[in-house]
Design an enzyme around this catalytic site. Sequence first.
Site, PDB file in Angstrom:
ATOM      1  N   CYS A 150       3.485  -4.556   6.769  1.00 23.18           N
ATOM      2  CA  CYS A 150       3.161  -4.289   5.374  1.00 23.18           C
ATOM      3  C   CYS A 150       4.336  -3.650   4.652  1.00 23.18           C
ATOM      4  O   CYS A 150       5.283  -3.159   5.264  1.00 23.18           O
ATOM      5  CB  CYS A 150       1.947  -3.377   5.283  1.00 23.18           C
ATOM      6  SG  CYS A 150       0.385  -4.192   5.665  1.00 23.18           S
ATOM      7  N   HIS A 200       0.836  -1.201   0.000  1.00 22.37           N
ATOM      8  CA  HIS A 200       0.000   0.000   0.000  1.00 22.37           C
ATOM      9  C   HIS A 200       0.870   1.249   0.000  1.00 22.37           C
ATOM     10  O   HIS A 200       2.078   1.197   0.291  1.00 22.37           O
ATOM     11  CB  HIS A 200      -0.971   0.017   1.185  1.00 22.37           C
ATOM     12  CG  HIS A 200      -0.313   0.036   2.529  1.00 22.37           C
ATOM     13  ND1 HIS A 200       0.239   1.173   3.083  1.00 22.37           N
ATOM     14  CD2 HIS A 200      -0.121  -0.946   3.438  1.00 22.37           C
ATOM     15  CE1 HIS A 200       0.733   0.890   4.273  1.00 22.37           C
ATOM     16  NE2 HIS A 200       0.542  -0.385   4.512  1.00 22.37           N
TER      17      HIS A 200
END
Length: 255
Positions: free
Chosen positions: A232, A216
């Site tokens: 992440c 992301h």
Amino acid sequence: MSSAARRIGIAALGVALGALAGCGPAPAPPPMAMMAPAVAGHPAATTFTELPGAPQDPDPGAETDGVVLRVAEDLAVHDAPAGEVFSTLPATQLDNPTWVPVIDQRGDWAQVMLPSRPNGSVGWIRASGLQAARSPYVVDVDVDARRMVVRRDGAPIGEWVVGVGGPASPTPRGRTYIMASIEETVTTFSPIILPLGTHSETFNSYGGGPGTVALHGWPDPAVFGQDSSDGCVRVPADAMELLTTLPLGTVVLLR
């Protein structure tokens, strides 16, 4: 907002997620008439489930030939070709169509990556009757160097410095894939989020969800080159623009 989006609790996000945006590989020849039936009574292979009986990826650092399969109906997952059924692969993942990468094939049987815990779970499904396509892309993340390279047919088409998990919540290693594409409608830090078929090995749950790891964006460029996320991979905006065009099922190497 979809219930799946509210529940996912992707590691390093800690926010509600908005509507889901579907995507998938380029069209392939139409599927054959019949598909192998699902078997009732077995847990579904999703990002929310754990499959303790699943085989482990035999070569977690390897690339594949790019073949991905579309599972359009719930399908039995076996521990070996014609072996015992231990799971069912559903037709959707987070309201996106299920596309899974093939890592091995023996006759009519394909060994595919699964999105469940434990990380590296794989299983065998009957390939006949399934729509097949090929993703020419590989997303290669060197976690230690904090660099990401996207290759098409082996040739680099982009390279970026990225952010990864911190020492207390490292980005998991191994071979995984782009499982879904989610449109973010609650915050503006990343218009699209790409959940992967892997999980944090620090958080058994995160934000009420299963600790799914994702690719992301991030609004503050200071995080790129740092190990400050909860697992992440944070990428610059131009990298995210490219990543969101890749087919579902595209292999991601976290090494």
